[in-house]
Design a protein around this motif. Sequence first.
Motif, PDB file in Angstrom:
ATOM      1  N   ALA A  42       0.867  -1.113  -0.358  1.00  0.00           N
ATOM      2  CA  ALA A  42       0.131   0.278   0.024  1.00  0.00           C
ATOM      3  C   ALA A  42       0.721   1.170   0.092  1.00  0.00           C
ATOM      4  O   ALA A  42       2.149   1.064  -0.275  1.00  0.00           O
ATOM      5  N   GLY A  43       0.082   2.699  -0.181  1.00  0.00           N
ATOM      6  CA  GLY A  43       1.079   3.571  -0.485  1.00  0.00           C
ATOM      7  C   GLY A  43       1.337   4.057  -1.505  1.00  0.00           C
ATOM      8  O   GLY A  43       0.759   3.273  -2.244  1.00  0.00           O
ATOM      9  N   ALA A  44       1.167   5.216  -1.557  1.00  0.00           N
ATOM     10  CA  ALA A  44       0.597   6.372  -3.272  1.00  0.00           C
ATOM     11  C   ALA A  44       2.385   5.573  -4.011  1.00  0.00           C
ATOM     12  O   ALA A  44       1.689   4.951  -5.006  1.00  0.00           O
ATOM     13  N   LEU A  45       3.121   5.788  -3.800  1.00  0.00           N
ATOM     14  CA  LEU A  45       4.439   5.619  -5.018  1.00  0.00           C
ATOM     15  C   LEU A  45       4.616   3.875  -5.176  1.00  0.00           C
ATOM     16  O   LEU A  45       5.114   3.395  -6.062  1.00  0.00           O
ATOM     17  N   PRO A  46       4.609   3.426  -3.376  1.00  0.00           N
ATOM     18  CA  PRO A  46       4.604   1.482  -4.219  1.00  0.00           C
ATOM     19  C   PRO A  46       3.370   1.081  -5.237  1.00  0.00           C
ATOM     20  O   PRO A  46       3.708  -0.070  -6.287  1.00  0.00           O
ATOM     21  N   THR A  47       2.503   1.639  -4.960  1.00  0.00           N
ATOM     22  CA  THR A  47       0.867   1.307  -6.092  1.00  0.00           C
ATOM     23  C   THR A  47       1.148   2.013  -7.156  1.00  0.00           C
ATOM     24  O   THR A  47       0.550   1.343  -8.137  1.00  0.00           O
ATOM     25  N   ALA A  48       1.999   3.332  -7.396  1.00  0.00           N
ATOM     26  CA  ALA A  48       1.925   4.247  -8.280  1.00  0.00           C
ATOM     27  C   ALA A  48       2.792   3.204  -8.942  1.00  0.00           C
ATOM     28  O   ALA A  48       2.792   3.192 -10.455  1.00  0.00           O
ATOM     29  N   ASN A  49       4.488   2.549  -8.343  1.00  0.00           N
ATOM     30  CA  ASN A  49       4.845   1.611  -9.422  1.00  0.00           C
ATOM     31  C   ASN A  49       4.848   0.926 -10.232  1.00  0.00           C
ATOM     32  O   ASN A  49       4.937   0.086 -10.991  1.00  0.00           O
ATOM     33  N   ALA A  50       3.476   0.420  -9.244  1.00  0.00           N
ATOM     34  CA  ALA A  50       2.946  -1.141  -9.854  1.00  0.00           C
ATOM     35  C   ALA A  50       2.110  -1.190 -11.370  1.00  0.00           C
ATOM     36  O   ALA A  50       2.222  -1.927 -12.080  1.00  0.00           O
ATOM     37  N   ILE A  51       1.266   0.326 -10.602  1.00  0.00           N
ATOM     38  CA  ILE A  51       0.633   0.606 -11.740  1.00  0.00           C
ATOM     39  C   ILE A  51       1.605   0.779 -13.684  1.00  0.00           C
ATOM     40  O   ILE A  51       0.418   0.518 -14.618  1.00  0.00           O
ATOM     41  N   ILE A  52       2.587   1.892 -12.727  1.00  0.00           N
ATOM     42  CA  ILE A  52       3.711   2.473 -14.655  1.00  0.00           C
ATOM     43  C   ILE A  52       3.386   0.732 -14.719  1.00  0.00           C
ATOM     44  O   ILE A  52       4.271   0.758 -15.997  1.00  0.00           O
ATOM     45  N   SER A  53       4.058  -0.646 -14.449  1.00  0.00           N
ATOM     46  CA  SER A  53       4.620  -1.329 -14.813  1.00  0.00           C
ATOM     47  C   SER A  53       3.541  -1.890 -15.536  1.00  0.00           C
ATOM     48  O   SER A  53       4.023  -2.941 -16.607  1.00  0.00           O
ATOM     49  N   ASP A  54       2.146  -1.673 -14.966  1.00  0.00           N
ATOM     50  CA  ASP A  54       1.338  -2.546 -16.138  1.00  0.00           C
ATOM     51  C   ASP A  54       1.564  -1.516 -17.365  1.00  0.00           C
ATOM     52  O   ASP A  54       0.971  -2.056 -18.706  1.00  0.00           O
ATOM     53  N   LEU A  55       1.734  -0.420 -17.481  1.00  0.00           N
ATOM     54  CA  LEU A  55       1.840   0.302 -18.760  1.00  0.00           C
ATOM     55  C   LEU A  55       2.496  -0.544 -20.002  1.00  0.00           C
ATOM     56  O   LEU A  55       2.170  -0.350 -21.197  1.00  0.00           O
ATOM     57  N   TYR A  56       3.613  -0.835 -18.681  1.00  0.00           N
ATOM     58  CA  TYR A  56       4.471  -0.914 -19.674  1.00  0.00           C
ATOM     59  C   TYR A  56       3.684  -2.450 -20.437  1.00  0.00           C
ATOM     60  O   TYR A  56       4.237  -3.266 -21.314  1.00  0.00           O
ATOM     61  N   LYS A  57       3.041  -3.700 -19.399  1.00  0.00           N
ATOM     62  CA  LYS A  57       2.489  -4.674 -19.796  1.00  0.00           C
ATOM     63  C   LYS A  57       1.156  -4.729 -20.686  1.00  0.00           C
ATOM     64  O   LYS A  57       1.120  -5.328 -21.612  1.00  0.00           O
ATOM     65  N   ILE A  58       0.596  -3.634 -20.742  1.00  0.00           N
ATOM     66  CA  ILE A  58      -0.203  -2.320 -22.233  1.00  0.00           C
ATOM     67  C   ILE A  58       0.240  -2.975 -23.074  1.00  0.00           C
ATOM     68  O   ILE A  58       0.091  -3.171 -24.593  1.00  0.00           O
ATOM     69  N   LYS A  59       1.801  -2.407 -23.290  1.00  0.00           N
ATOM     70  CA  LYS A  59       2.600  -2.500 -24.814  1.00  0.00           C
ATOM     71  C   LYS A  59       2.749  -3.191 -25.409  1.00  0.00           C
ATOM     72  O   LYS A  59       3.272  -3.936 -26.384  1.00  0.00           O
ATOM     73  N   ASN A  60       3.210  -4.337 -24.706  1.00  0.00           N
ATOM     74  CA  ASN A  60       4.867  -5.675 -24.749  1.00  0.00           C
ATOM     75  C   ASN A  60       3.590  -6.365 -24.891  1.00  0.00           C
ATOM     76  O   ASN A  60       4.672  -7.566 -24.980  1.00  0.00           O
ATOM     77  N   SER A  61       2.355  -6.624 -24.222  1.00  0.00           N
ATOM     78  CA  SER A  61       1.731  -7.644 -24.309  1.00  0.00           C
ATOM     79  C   SER A  61       0.433  -8.314 -25.353  1.00  0.00           C
ATOM     80  O   SER A  61      -0.115  -7.238 -26.026  1.00  0.00           O
ATOM     81  N   ASN A  62      -0.021  -9.147 -25.662  1.00  0.00           N
ATOM     82  CA  ASN A  62      -0.831  -9.350 -26.827  1.00  0.00           C
ATOM     83  C   ASN A  62      -2.744  -9.220 -25.837  1.00  0.00           C
ATOM     84  O   ASN A  62      -3.015  -9.125 -24.471  1.00  0.00           O
ATOM     85  N   ALA A  63      -3.387  -8.783 -26.941  1.00  0.00           N
ATOM     86  CA  ALA A  63      -5.233  -8.666 -26.191  1.00  0.00           C
ATOM     87  C   ALA A  63      -5.201  -9.888 -25.007  1.00  0.00           C
ATOM     88  O   ALA A  63      -5.082 -11.330 -25.375  1.00  0.00           O
ATOM     89  N   TRP A  64      -6.370  -9.280 -23.863  1.00  0.00           N
ATOM     90  CA  TRP A  64      -7.076 -10.753 -23.592  1.00  0.00           C
ATOM     91  C   TRP A  64      -7.988 -11.919 -24.075  1.00  0.00           C
ATOM     92  O   TRP A  64      -8.160 -11.771 -25.067  1.00  0.00           O
ATOM     93  N   ASN A  65      -7.125 -13.255 -23.819  1.00  0.00           N
ATOM     94  CA  ASN A  65      -7.421 -14.607 -24.933  1.00  0.00           C
ATOM     95  C   ASN A  65      -7.552 -15.252 -23.703  1.00  0.00           C
ATOM     96  O   ASN A  65      -7.030 -16.842 -24.386  1.00  0.00           O
ATOM     97  N   GLU A  66      -7.027 -14.983 -22.077  1.00  0.00           N
ATOM     98  CA  GLU A  66      -7.272 -16.464 -21.638  1.00  0.00           C
ATOM     99  C   GLU A  66      -9.327 -16.859 -21.336  1.00  0.00           C
ATOM    100  O   GLU A  66     -10.386 -16.267 -21.467  1.00  0.00           O
ATOM    101  N   SER A  67      -8.927 -18.261 -20.729  1.00  0.00           N
ATOM    102  CA  SER A  67     -10.456 -17.974 -20.674  1.00  0.00           C
ATOM    103  C   SER A  67     -11.134 -17.928 -19.313  1.00  0.00           C
ATOM    104  O   SER A  67     -10.216 -17.253 -18.822  1.00  0.00           O
ATOM    105  N   VAL A  68     -12.075 -17.617 -19.516  1.00  0.00           N
ATOM    106  CA  VAL A  68     -12.619 -17.255 -18.179  1.00  0.00           C
ATOM    107  C   VAL A  68     -13.931 -18.369 -17.656  1.00  0.00           C
ATOM    108  O   VAL A  68     -14.378 -18.420 -19.003  1.00  0.00           O
ATOM    109  N   ASN A  69     -13.683 -19.016 -16.661  1.00  0.00           N
ATOM    110  CA  ASN A  69     -14.487 -19.415 -16.082  1.00  0.00           C
ATOM    111  C   ASN A  69     -16.204 -19.325 -15.775  1.00  0.00           C
ATOM    112  O   ASN A  69     -15.686 -17.898 -14.887  1.00  0.00           O
TER     113      ASN A  69
END
Length: 274
Positions: free
Chosen positions: A247-274
């Motif tokens: 928790a906390g502003a910067l630790p959480t913000a850092n995780a969100i920034i890492s998700d921006l990298y994943k958005i750019k460098n991953s495929n669209a959602w294609n996993e099965s949903v039960n």
Amino acid sequence: MKIGIIGIGTVGGGVLELLKKEKKNIEKRVGEKIEVSWICDLKESVNKDSSYRFTKDYEDILKDESVETIIELIGGNTVAFSIAKETLKNGKNLITANKYLLATKGKEIFGLAKENGVKIFFEAALSLAQSNGYAELDPTFDVKGIDTAHKISLLSYLVWDELVDFEKIKIEGIDKITKEQVEVAKSLGKRFKLIGEAIKIENEIEIYVQPSLLDKEDQLYGVKDAYNGIESYGEHLGETFFYGKGAGALPTANAIISDLYKIKNSNAWNESVN
């Protein structure tokens, strides 16, 4: 990449701070320029930078076809659920730190991401201030075990690609632990901890949240404050332990920034949903 941020509280402010301070490094890692096109909040006081547009109505952001990714940081599972659904239906990627939303509405959200060929990431944990205005953070979530249930529900999903209905999770909080019980445990060198556990036996996943009495030798014994601890066991990996600030502003913000990298460098959602 043009993004819109909905909810400029503690974490949203941290995201803006990191994007400003580490802009060059972030863009280098992501592989393209990052532009905050919009921010949305109920408080006009958060509008401190003229380089992006401000609105109180999140629909303004969703209508902007140039915005590729929405970062949702308002919490709760009412307004946030509407934002998530409309984001995905509009063909935009979604980053959220809202474990409550995903634990309770995840099946529909993941299904919409798959249906619309967009991406959703949720690495962060989220600590919301009540001053965000959109939703109150219920303090009973911690003592009644609900927050722990949200976390273990999503961890279970990441392991087994199956989201268990939240209503099926067996939850017992620490609110019924007495002061006398705490003192007795302390005298024995033990400590009560609220533990979430997910087990898969054959094809069935069972999730429990309950107070457990831990010895000092247990790795989870010393986990406290804003920190989280995770013990896991894999058939081929054996036992592993993960520990870090959740928790906390910067630790959480850092995780969100890492998700921006994943958005750019991953495929669209294609996993099965039960």
